[in-house]
Design a protein around this motif. Structure first.
Motif, PDB file in Angstrom:
ATOM      1  N   MET A  77      -2.811  -8.327  -1.272  1.00 49.08           N
ATOM      2  CA  MET A  77      -3.884  -7.953  -0.342  1.00 49.08           C
ATOM      3  C   MET A  77      -4.755  -9.166   0.007  1.00 49.08           C
ATOM      4  SD  MET A  77      -2.907  -4.954   0.011  1.00 49.08           S
ATOM      5  CE  MET A  77      -4.092  -4.671   1.313  1.00 49.08           C
ATOM      6  N   ILE A  98      -3.419   6.694   4.419  1.00 50.28           N
ATOM      7  CA  ILE A  98      -3.481   5.260   4.688  1.00 50.28           C
ATOM      8  C   ILE A  98      -3.042   4.958   6.118  1.00 50.28           C
ATOM      9  CG2 ILE A  98      -2.405   3.036   4.116  1.00 50.28           C
ATOM     10  CD1 ILE A  98      -2.392   3.990   1.179  1.00 50.28           C
ATOM     11  N   ILE A 115      -9.546  -6.261   4.685  1.00 45.69           N
ATOM     12  CA  ILE A 115      -8.295  -6.209   3.928  1.00 45.69           C
ATOM     13  C   ILE A 115      -8.438  -6.910   2.579  1.00 45.69           C
ATOM     14  CG2 ILE A 115      -5.915  -7.043   3.879  1.00 45.69           C
ATOM     15  CD1 ILE A 115      -6.280  -4.595   5.595  1.00 45.69           C
ATOM     16  N   SER A 127     -10.581  -1.886   8.715  1.00 51.41           N
ATOM     17  CA  SER A 127      -9.658  -2.844   9.334  1.00 51.41           C
ATOM     18  C   SER A 127      -9.119  -2.311  10.651  1.00 51.41           C
ATOM     19  CB  SER A 127      -8.502  -3.134   8.370  1.00 51.41           C
ATOM     20  OG  SER A 127      -7.534  -3.956   8.979  1.00 51.41           O
ATOM     21  N   LEU A 175     -11.475   1.162   3.524  1.00 48.02           N
ATOM     22  CA  LEU A 175     -11.334  -0.221   3.978  1.00 48.02           C
ATOM     23  C   LEU A 175     -10.193  -0.375   4.984  1.00 48.02           C
ATOM     24  CD1 LEU A 175     -12.027  -2.036   0.604  1.00 48.02           C
ATOM     25  CD2 LEU A 175     -13.397  -2.215   2.692  1.00 48.02           C
ATOM     26  N   VAL A 176      -9.125   0.402   4.817  1.00 48.05           N
ATOM     27  CA  VAL A 176      -8.062   0.406   5.823  1.00 48.05           C
ATOM     28  C   VAL A 176      -8.618   0.918   7.152  1.00 48.05           C
ATOM     29  CG1 VAL A 176      -5.863   1.446   6.482  1.00 48.05           C
ATOM     30  CG2 VAL A 176      -6.188   0.627   4.149  1.00 48.05           C
ATOM     31  N   LEU A 221     -10.061  -3.119  -5.491  1.00 44.17           N
ATOM     32  CA  LEU A 221     -10.342  -1.680  -5.456  1.00 44.17           C
ATOM     33  C   LEU A 221      -9.084  -0.823  -5.416  1.00 44.17           C
ATOM     34  CD1 LEU A 221     -13.286  -1.776  -2.870  1.00 44.17           C
ATOM     35  CD2 LEU A 221     -13.468  -1.430  -5.333  1.00 44.17           C
ATOM     36  N   LEU A 222      -7.932  -1.391  -5.794  1.00 42.73           N
ATOM     37  CA  LEU A 222      -6.678  -0.636  -5.717  1.00 42.73           C
ATOM     38  C   LEU A 222      -6.628   0.552  -6.675  1.00 42.73           C
ATOM     39  CD1 LEU A 222      -3.966  -3.393  -5.159  1.00 42.73           C
ATOM     40  CD2 LEU A 222      -4.518  -1.480  -3.661  1.00 42.73           C
ATOM     41  N   ILE A 268      -9.882  -4.964  -0.315  1.00 47.48           N
ATOM     42  CA  ILE A 268      -9.075  -3.925  -0.967  1.00 47.48           C
ATOM     43  C   ILE A 268      -8.581  -4.385  -2.341  1.00 47.48           C
ATOM     44  CG2 ILE A 268      -6.894  -2.645  -0.821  1.00 47.48           C
ATOM     45  CD1 ILE A 268      -7.256  -2.525   2.191  1.00 47.48           C
ATOM     46  N   LEU A 316       0.821  -1.212   0.000  1.00 52.46           N
ATOM     47  CA  LEU A 316       0.000   0.000   0.000  1.00 52.46           C
ATOM     48  C   LEU A 316       0.857   1.266   0.000  1.00 52.46           C
ATOM     49  CD1 LEU A 316      -2.892  -0.993   2.422  1.00 52.46           C
ATOM     50  CD2 LEU A 316      -3.010  -0.693  -0.061  1.00 52.46           C
ATOM     51  N   GLU A 360      -5.411   3.678   9.332  1.00 54.88           N
ATOM     52  CA  GLU A 360      -5.085   2.473  10.089  1.00 54.88           C
ATOM     53  C   GLU A 360      -5.082   2.748  11.588  1.00 54.88           C
ATOM     54  OE1 GLU A 360      -1.582  -0.939  10.033  1.00 54.88           O
ATOM     55  OE2 GLU A 360      -1.049   1.145   9.672  1.00 54.88           O
ATOM     56  N   VAL A 404      -9.933   2.426  -0.866  1.00 53.34           N
ATOM     57  CA  VAL A 404      -8.807   1.782  -0.180  1.00 53.34           C
ATOM     58  C   VAL A 404      -8.650   2.360   1.214  1.00 53.34           C
ATOM     59  CG1 VAL A 404      -6.303   1.497  -0.159  1.00 53.34           C
ATOM     60  CG2 VAL A 404      -7.574   1.176  -2.288  1.00 53.34           C
TER      61      VAL A 404
END
Length: 391
Positions: free
Chosen positions: A153, A35, A74, A94, A90-91, A80-81, A77, A20, A39, A87
């Motif tokens: 991923m 990102i 995770i 997570s 979703l991070v 969907l990059l 993802i 990532l 997280e 992204v």
């Protein structure tokens, strides 16, 4: 079993983070910061709720549910990059699972290893995680290079399911007492840390030097790409040096037993972390950078174990979930602030300068932490010594 699961999960984590960050670096340093912020943000904002859940519900079961949730987020993802907004979202999802998993795991360790062996238990699990990180940063980089970022991923998502499956075979469980008869306060953990001078000095000091040095997390990819002129494989190798250092740091910290030993070691690790980061800032060469990352990893291994150990040593079992969540919130909040700051700094200065600022800040705050820890321990010993003299 628990250590093996932690190693597998960390393999996936380091692989996914490497992917990532390297994916986001050419797009924008702000995306790299976004990102990392996504997280970490749930660990700060969700700490009070997470602490209450950990002190009310069986921890092993709660941990399994959190891991399954992380795995789904995770893995999603992968397709969907091409969409940075999804992204980051979703991070963030997570991170919500991690906000519950982290204090659950920390509170569960003494019940698996036993109170007397808990510090060694934290060190063993730290070693397993470091081994997984090394594998993810080296072999994982190869996997990403050969099979592509989406596959990496999906591999990370699968590791959470493997970890959850392994935990299903663990018999030990932490069942908080009185979980149905009383409603624990979400702020109890924060108040506990604030009222304990030794714990407060150590954790606040840790938060400050983590906040200072964490800027390198955002600057790492740019430093490797633009200063060392490397690729994702060199980034993986540099991170592997850090993880090898963590292995050594975990073993060193496992020998610590008393509160003074743990508190002093935690403070000193801030000083050595600052020195470690200043090495590549001063000598921008691959060998010097690897040396700095190795020393930084040793320091990181020590502060990871000592952070958990000092919370355990200064907190009764019935409120450890809230205490671990509160400490995680404080340290992660500083991490979050440093990460966001680094994203802005990289817009106006080079990664080498960011390294210099982070290393200097960690060094100075580590020294201040050591001074305050020493004063807190000295005040704590003084009444006991006076009592002995009066007798």
């Amino acid at each position: 079993m628990t250590a093996a699961g932690a190693a597998v999960s960390e393999f996936g984590n380091s692989l996914a983070l490497l992917v990532l960050l390297f994916w986001a670096t050419p797009i924008s340093s702000l995306l790299v910061a976004a990102i990392l912020v996504a997280e970490l943000l749930p660990l700060v904002l969700g700490a009070p709720l997470a602490g209450v859940l950990v002190d009310r519900l069986p921890n092993r079961r709660l941990l399994i549910i959190a891991l399954l949730f992380q795995g789904v987020a995770i893995a999603a993802i992968a397709p969907l990059l091409g969409q940075p907004v999804f992204v980051v979202a979703l991070v963030l999802a997570s991170g919500c699972g991690r906000a519950i998993a982290a204090p659950s795991f920390s509170a569960l360790v003494p019940h698996i290893a036993g109170e007397e062996e808990a510090t060694r238990g934290y060190a063993l699990l730290g070693t397993a995680r470091s081994a997984g990180n090394i594998a993810g940063a080296t072999g994982g980089a190869l996997l990403a290079g050969f099979f592509g970022y989406p596959a990496a991923m999906l591999i990370d998502g699968a590791t959470f399911f493997v970890y959850a499956a392994l935990l299903a075979f663990v018999r030990s469980e932490r069942r908080p007492s009185g979980e149905h008869s009383s409603r624990p306060s979400a702020l109890t953990g924060i108040r506990h840390v604030r009222r304990d001078p030794v714990l407060f000095a150590a954790i606040v000091g840790l938060a400050f030097f983590v906040g200072a040095v964490v800027v390198i997390n955002v600057a790492d990819p740019a430093f490797v790409r633009f200063v060392l002129h490397g690729d994702e494989f060199l980034l993986g190798a540099m991170q592997a040096c850090w993880m090898v250092g963590i292995l050594a740091g975990n073993r060193l910290a496992a020998r610590l037993e008393t509160v003074p030993q743990v508190a002093y070691a935690l403070a000193i690790s801030g000083i050595t972390t600052g020195i470690a980061v200043l090495i590549p800032a001063t000598f921008p060469y691959v060998v010097a950078a690897g040396t700095g990352w190795l020393i930084g990893g040793i320091s990181n291994g020590v502060d990871n174990v000592t952070m958990n150990a000092i919370v355990r040593l200064r907190t009764p079992d019935e409120m450890r979930g809230r205490a671990f969540a509160a400490v995680g919130s404080m340290v992660t909040g500083a991490n979050l602030l440093g990460t966001a700051t680094a994203g802005v700094l990289l817009l106006v200065m080079g990664p080498r300068t960011v390294f210099a600022l982070g290393g200097t800040g960690a060094l100075l705050t580590g020294v201040v932490c050591l001074v305050f820890v020493h004063k807190a321990l000295k005040r704590e010993r003084s009444p006991a010594e006076a009592g002995l003299l009066s007798n």
